[in-house]
Design a protein around this motif. Structure first.
Motif: not given
Length: 234
Positions: A56-57, A62-63, A81-90
């Motif tokens: 969901r985060l 993405r939104h 830590e989820t934000a750290d993991w997601a950074r390369p996706m955006f």
């Protein structure tokens, strides 16, 4: 050109504290808030970030990117830590509310007391500080936990005085062995001045550090935009 910042909230309460800081530091920006308080509830029940919370985060990030945000502001330390993991996706930079605070604490102090009202925030904040100390090659940094057990539940149940008392007790329990107190949750910033007065220690909280980090990132974006314009003209 108006800049847009998308602030992602996993619980109630912090948005109200951040609004004056946004106005003070980022008055020329438009703030878009995305709030889902089911996220922190699921984290608490599960004892950590679940795959559903992560999914969901990422959807909210993405939104935020789809609506044209220049920056995404992750306001919850429990999901850092989820934000750290997601950074390369955006393409859109994700700024975490507590990164700048952690850099300050790990760079300036050897014995850091982390005060938290939830174990699910205590552990990620401890790890963030230790990673930051390692990045700065500071091998003498120690982190001391100070969990205000029951304080979060007191606050959400409408007992703010009990919330504050439990935080103070936790801070005092660590005060004799640390050089600084770090407040793990942005919602605890209301206690910053009182803890400083009661313990005699420096007290760091994330909201102002986080908003100023946004301001610095915006300055970088503007500088990059000016450089791109100059290169096109040239």
């Amino acid at each position: 050109m108006e800049r847009v910042i998308a602030a992602i909230y996993t619980g109630q309460g912090l948005a109200e504290r951040l609004q004056p800081l946004f106005k003070e530091e980022l008055g020329d920006c438009r703030i878009v808030s995305i709030l889902d308080d089911s996220l922190i509830g699921e984290v608490i029940r599960s004892g950590g970030v679940t795959p559903g919370v992560t999914r969901r985060l990422v959807q909210y990030y993405r939104h935020a990117e789809d609506l044209g945000a220049d920056l995404i502001f992750n306001t919850c330390s429990s999901v850092g830590e989820t934000a750290d993991w997601a950074r390369p996706m955006f393409r859109t930079p994700i700024v975490k509310i507590d990164d700048a605070m952690a850099r300050e604490a790990a760079g300036q102090y050897n014995r850091i007391g982390v005060v938290a009202t939830l174990p699910t925030t205590l552990a990620p904040t401890r790890q963030l500080l230790l990673r930051e100390a390692e990045r700065q090659q500071r091998t003498d940094v120690q982190v001391v936990d100070a969990l205000a057990q029951g304080a979060y539940q007191a606050l959400t149940s409408g007992r703010p005085e009990e919330h504050d008392r439990l935080i103070l007790e936790a801070a005092l329990s660590a005060a004799g062995t640390v050089d600084v107190l770090v407040l793990a949750q942005g919602s605890m910033a209301r206690m910053e001045d009182r803890l400083r007065a009661e313990t005699g220690l420096p007290v760091l909280s994330s909201p102002r550090f986080g908003v100023r980090a946004l301001k610095e990132e915006l300055a970088k974006l503007r500088a990059a935009g000016r450089q791109e314009t100059t290169e096109k003209i040239g």
